[in-house]
Design a protein around this motif. Structure first.
Motif, mmCIF file in Angstrom:
data_model
loop_
_atom_site.group_PDB
_atom_site.id
_atom_site.type_symbol
_atom_site.label_atom_id
_atom_site.label_comp_id
_atom_site.label_asym_id
_atom_site.label_seq_id
_atom_site.Cartn_x
_atom_site.Cartn_y
_atom_site.Cartn_z
ATOM 1 N N ASP A 330 0.855 -1.172 0.000
ATOM 2 C CA ASP A 330 0.000 0.000 0.000
ATOM 3 C C ASP A 330 0.902 1.236 0.000
ATOM 4 O O ASP A 330 1.746 1.398 0.893
ATOM 5 N N ALA A 331 0.722 2.109 -0.979
ATOM 6 C CA ALA A 331 1.621 3.252 -1.133
ATOM 7 C C ALA A 331 1.547 4.196 0.059
ATOM 8 O O ALA A 331 2.574 4.694 0.536
ATOM 9 N N ALA A 332 0.346 4.457 0.553
ATOM 10 C CA ALA A 332 0.209 5.367 1.687
ATOM 11 C C ALA A 332 0.903 4.810 2.922
ATOM 12 O O ALA A 332 1.549 5.551 3.684
ATOM 13 N N GLY A 513 19.803 12.361 0.113
ATOM 14 C CA GLY A 513 18.625 12.869 0.777
ATOM 15 C C GLY A 513 17.375 12.330 0.082
ATOM 16 O O GLY A 513 17.451 11.786 -1.025
ATOM 17 N N LEU A 514 16.221 12.490 0.730
ATOM 18 C CA LEU A 514 14.969 12.007 0.140
ATOM 19 C C LEU A 514 13.919 13.103 0.216
ATOM 20 O O LEU A 514 13.720 13.733 1.264
ATOM 21 N N GLU A 515 13.259 13.320 -0.932
ATOM 22 C CA GLU A 515 12.110 14.210 -0.961
ATOM 23 C C GLU A 515 10.975 13.520 -1.700
ATOM 24 O O GLU A 515 11.177 12.837 -2.712
ATOM 25 N N TRP A 516 9.765 13.649 -1.158
ATOM 26 C CA TRP A 516 8.589 13.114 -1.828
ATOM 27 C C TRP A 516 8.218 14.013 -2.996
ATOM 28 O O TRP A 516 8.284 15.239 -2.896
ATOM 29 N N VAL A 517 7.834 13.394 -4.108
ATOM 30 C CA VAL A 517 7.481 14.124 -5.319
ATOM 31 C C VAL A 517 5.968 14.111 -5.484
ATOM 32 O O VAL A 517 5.336 13.045 -5.432
ATOM 33 N N GLU A 518 5.391 15.270 -5.693
ATOM 34 C CA GLU A 518 3.947 15.388 -5.829
ATOM 35 C C GLU A 518 3.532 15.275 -7.301
ATOM 36 O O GLU A 518 4.359 15.282 -8.205
ATOM 37 N N GLY A 519 2.230 15.171 -7.512
ATOM 38 C CA GLY A 519 1.697 15.147 -8.860
ATOM 39 C C GLY A 519 1.393 13.761 -9.392
ATOM 40 O O GLY A 519 1.001 13.622 -10.558
ATOM 41 N N TYR A 520 1.548 12.746 -8.555
ATOM 42 C CA TYR A 520 1.251 11.367 -8.971
ATOM 43 C C TYR A 520 0.059 10.843 -8.173
ATOM 44 O O TYR A 520 -0.249 11.351 -7.094
ATOM 45 N N PRO A 521 -0.623 9.820 -8.690
ATOM 46 C CA PRO A 521 -1.746 9.254 -7.933
ATOM 47 C C PRO A 521 -1.292 8.766 -6.561
ATOM 48 O O PRO A 521 -0.117 8.454 -6.331
ATOM 49 N N GLU A 522 -2.249 8.661 -5.632
ATOM 50 C CA GLU A 522 -1.928 8.214 -4.276
ATOM 51 C C GLU A 522 -1.399 6.789 -4.242
ATOM 52 O O GLU A 522 -0.763 6.390 -3.262
ATOM 53 N N LEU A 542 1.995 1.016 -7.077
ATOM 54 C CA LEU A 542 1.371 -0.010 -6.246
ATOM 55 C C LEU A 542 -0.131 -0.100 -6.493
ATOM 56 O O LEU A 542 -0.845 -0.787 -5.749
ATOM 57 N N GLY A 543 -0.588 0.569 -7.535
ATOM 58 C CA GLY A 543 -1.998 0.557 -7.860
ATOM 59 C C GLY A 543 -2.342 -0.509 -8.881
ATOM 60 O O GLY A 543 -1.565 -1.440 -9.146
ATOM 61 N N THR A 544 -3.508 -0.357 -9.486
ATOM 62 C CA THR A 544 -4.006 -1.359 -10.436
ATOM 63 C C THR A 544 -4.036 -0.852 -11.874
ATOM 64 O O THR A 544 -4.373 -1.619 -12.784
ATOM 65 N N GLN A 545 -3.683 0.423 -12.088
ATOM 66 C CA GLN A 545 -3.712 0.999 -13.433
ATOM 67 C C GLN A 545 -2.341 1.561 -13.792
ATOM 68 O O GLN A 545 -1.623 2.050 -12.928
#
Length: 577
Positions: A330-332, A513-522, A542-545
C-alpha cells in the motif's frame, strides 16, 4: 516537494552498506552431509562479490545442540562441528576481506543453550547459589511451588517457565525461557554475565569480525519483580502492521510492527546501559583502518521513536526496521513508515535500515503474493491459502527496487536475489522449528524460509551439496530459480539485483537525501534521492492501473516496460533526476 531527509555528511561504512544475511545451514554445503557449513560459504563468496554487497551477516555457527538451529548456544567461543572449525571461521573472514566484504556475526545474549556449561552447573547447584544467579531461577507459586512464578508465555508457545528436578530428586525451582525450554534466559543484572559477554565480543573482534547482529536486543533486561502480564508475544503476529491510523497524529514515527512486544520482558531501560558498555568494547578495536565496528539491534520495538533510542550516539549503529518489513502492499502505508523511519532515526543521527525478508518471516515474494495483505502468518502450510507466485515475485522485485533506493543501509536475505518463494508444501515430518512443536502444529514455523539454496538447475539438490543431500527438501520447481539458470540472463531476478546494487553504489543512493514528489496518484510511491547536483527519481506503482512516466531516461525497472511511456502496476523504475 517535501524533503524528509538530508544527505549524510559522513562516510562510515555501516551508514549505507548493503548487508547480505547468510543462514549457514542453508547457504552451501562443503562436505556433503546435507547441512551448509563455513567452507561452503567461503566457496560461494564470489557470488556475493559479483552481487555487489558490502558485508555479510552470518547467523549463528557456534557450538550448539541445534534445537533452535544454532540460536541455542552452548559455547560462544567455538564453531559447531557441523559448520566446521575456528580455522574455517578465520579462513572465511580472511577470504571475505580479500573481496572487500565485511563480516558481521550473530550474537545471542538473551539466553544460552541448556547444554551450556553454566546452565549445567546451575542444575547441579542449590537454589540461591552463584551458579543459578547467572540465570532467572525463581521459586514457584502455589502451596508447594507447583505453579510457575508468573504468567508469562513463551514466544514459541506454551509457558515461559520450566520446573527443574533438584539434585536430590525433588521438584524444585523454575527457570525462565522466553523461547524454547532449551534456551534459558540469562540474568543481565548479574555482573558476571555482563563480563562474560563482553569477553565474547573481544574474542571475535580479535579474529577480525566487523560487527555483531544482536539477537533479541530488546529482551535482555526484565522488569523488576517479573510482574504478571496478560499481553501476547510473537515473532510477527497477524495484525495489519504499518497501515492503521497513527496513535498520535503529531508523531508520524509511531509505526506499528504488529509484534506487540511491549511487556515487562522487553525494551526495559537497563538494556541501554549494556549497549553503551558494548560500544566501548568495539571502540577499543578502532585501529584507524577498519574503524567503526558496528552493532545492529534485532529489536521488535515500537514506536519508532523508541527504536531510535538503541542507536543513539553512544550505543548501537543500526537497528532493524521491522515496521517497514511488516508494511502491506500500500503506497500510503509505505510513505508513512518511510517518513516516520527517517525522521525518528535522523533525530539521533543514525541511519535507517530497510529489510524485506529474513530467517524468521515468510519470504517477501510469497508474503506479497497473498490475497490478504493484512496477513502475517508464521509460516504457510499446504492447506493454507497459497500465495500467487507470479504476482508475489512481480511485487517483490518492485519492492526490492524501491527499497534499495532508500537512503541508509539495506539488508538482503540469502536467496532473495534469486526470487525464491517460501516453501509452502513441507511435510510435517521434516519440520524442525521449535515453534511448530511448541504450538502443537498450530504454526507452520520458519522452516519454509530456511530451505537450502538452489545453485545449479541440473545438479542433485540443485547444487547445494556435492552428495545431493539437503537437511530440508527443496521444491521440485526450484531449478528455474537456480543461480546458474539466472546468471547473465537479461531480466532475471539475479541480474536485476546486480544492476540495482551497481547503480545504488554509483549514484550513492544510500547516502542521499529524500524528498517526496507530488503530482502522482496516491497509489504511486514517488520520491527523489538527491546529493550535490545529481538526483534519481524513483516511481513505484502499487496501484491497479498504468501511470504515465516522465520524459526522463530510465536507469532500471523491476520488469520490462511496455514501451508506451507508462509504468504498469506492481512495477518500480529508477529514472534520471
Amino acid at each position: 516537494m517535501t524533503v524528509v531527509h538530508e544527505p549524510f555528511g559522513t562516510d562510515e561504512w555501516w551508514r549505507t552498506a548493503v548487508i547480505y544475511q547468510v543462514y549457514p545451514r542453508s547457504f552451501a554445503d562443503g562436505n556433503g552431509d546435507g547441512i551448509g557449513d563455513l567452507p561452503g560459504i567461503t566457496s560461494r563468496l564470489d557470488h556475493l562479490a559479483a552481487l555487489g554487497v558490502d558485508a555479510v551477516w552470518l547467523s549463528p555457527f557456534y557450538r550448539s545442540p541445534q534445537r533452535d538451529a544454532g540460536y541455542d548456544v552452548a559455547d560462544y567461543r567455538d564453531v559447531d562441528p557441523i559448520f566446521g572449525t575456528l580455522e574455517d571461521a578465520d579462513a572465511l573472514i580472511a577470504a571475505a576481506h580479500e573481496r572487500g566484504i565485511r563480516v558481521v556475526v550473530d550474537l545471542v545474549p538473551n539466553h544460552t543453550s541448556s547444554d551450556h556449561a553454566w546452565f549445567q552447573a546451575a542444575l547441579a547447584a542449590a537454589p540461591g547459589s552463584p551458579e543459578r544467579a547467572r540465570y532467572l531461577f525463581r521459586d514457584g507459586r502455589g502451596e508447594h511451588g507447583e505453579l510457575p512464578p508468573n504468567n508469562w508465555q513463551s514466544i514459541f508457545g506454551g509457558d515461559a517457565w520450566t520446573r527443574v528436578t533438584e539434585p536430590d530428586g525433588t521438584p524444585g525451582q523454575w527457570y525462565l525461557h522466553l523461547f524454547d525450554s532449551s534456551q534459558p534466559d540469562l540474568d543481565w543484572s548479574n555482573p558476571e554475565v555482563r563480563e562474560e559477554l563482553e569477553d565474547v565480543l573481544r574474542f571475535w573482534l580479535r579474529r577480525g569480525v566487523d560487527g555483531f547482529r544482536v539477537d533479541v536486543a530488546h529482551g535482555l533486561v526484565k522488569a523488576e519483580g517479573l510482574p504478571d502480564w496478560d499481553g501476547h508475544v510473537a515473532m510477527v503476529d497477524g495484525s495489519d502492521a504499518g497501515t492503521g491510523p497513527l496513535s498520535d497524529p503529531g508523531a508520524p514515527e509511531d509505526g506499528s510492527t504488529g509484534a506487540s512486544n511491549s511487556g515487562p520482558m522487553f525494551d526495559q531501560e537497563g538494556v541501554h546501559d549494556i549497549y553503551r558498555s558494548w560500544r566501548k568494547v568495539l571502540d577499543e578495536f578502532d585501529d584507524g583502518v577498519r574503524r567503526s565496528r558496528a552493532l545492529v539491534a534485532e529489536a521488535w520495538v515500537e514506536p519508532l521513536s523508541r527504536l531510535a533510542r538503541y542507536v543513539r550516539e553512544d550505543e548501537m549503529q543500526q537497528a532493524f526496521n521491522f515496521s517497514f518489513l511488516t508494511t502491506r502492499w500500500d503506497a500510503a502505508a509505505y510513505r508513512t513508515v518511510v517518513t516516520g523511519s527517517l525522521q525518528a532515526l535522523d533525530a539521533v543521527g543514525a541511519p535507517t535500515t530497510w529489510v524485506l525478508s529474513n530467517h524468521d518471516v515468510v519470504r517477501h515474494p510469497s508474503r506479497l503474493g497473498l490475497a490478504d495483505q493484512t496477513s502475517r502468518p508464521n509460516g504457510i502450510f499446504a492447506h493454507d491459502p497459497q500465495p500467487d507466485e507470479a504476482l508475489g515475485l512481480r511485487r517483490a522485485r518492485a519492492a526490492t527496487l524501491f527499497t534499495l533506493a532508500l537512503p541508509g543501509s539495506a539488508y538482503l536475505y540469502q536467496g532473495e536475489e534469486l526470487g525464491l518463494p517460501e516453501h509452502t508444501a513441507l511435510p510435517d515430518d521434516v519440520r524442525q522449528d521449535p515453534a511448530f512443536f511448541r504450538t502443537q502444529g498450530a504454526e507452520a514455523g520458519r522452516d519454509g524460509c530456511r530451505v537450502p539454496l538452489p545453485w545449479s538447475a541440473q545438479e542433485p539438490a540443485f547444487g547445494f551439496s556435492p552428495t545431493g543431500q539437503a537437511w530440508l527438501p527443496q521444491p521440485t520447481g526450484w531449478g528455474a530459480y537456480a543461480a546458474d539458470a539466472q546468471a547473465g540472463v537479461p531480466g532475471s531476478t539475479l541480474e536485476l539485483y546486480r544492476t540495482a546494487l551497481r547503480l545504488r553504489r554509483e549514484r550513492r543512493l544510500g547516502a542521499g537525501g529524500l524528498e517526496w514528489v507530488e503530482g502522482y496518484p496516491e497509489t504511486v510511491l514517488a520520491f527523489r534521492i538527491f546529493e550535490d547536483e545529481r538526483s534519481t527519481l524513483v516511481l513505484a506503482n502499487l496501484g491497479t492501473q498504468p501511470v504515465p512516466l516522465p520524459d526522463a531516461r530510465v536507469l532500471v525497472a523491476s520488469t520490462d516496460l511496455p514501451g508506451d511511456g507508462t509504468l504498469p502496476p506492481d512495477v518500480t523504475a529508477w529514472l534520471e533526476g
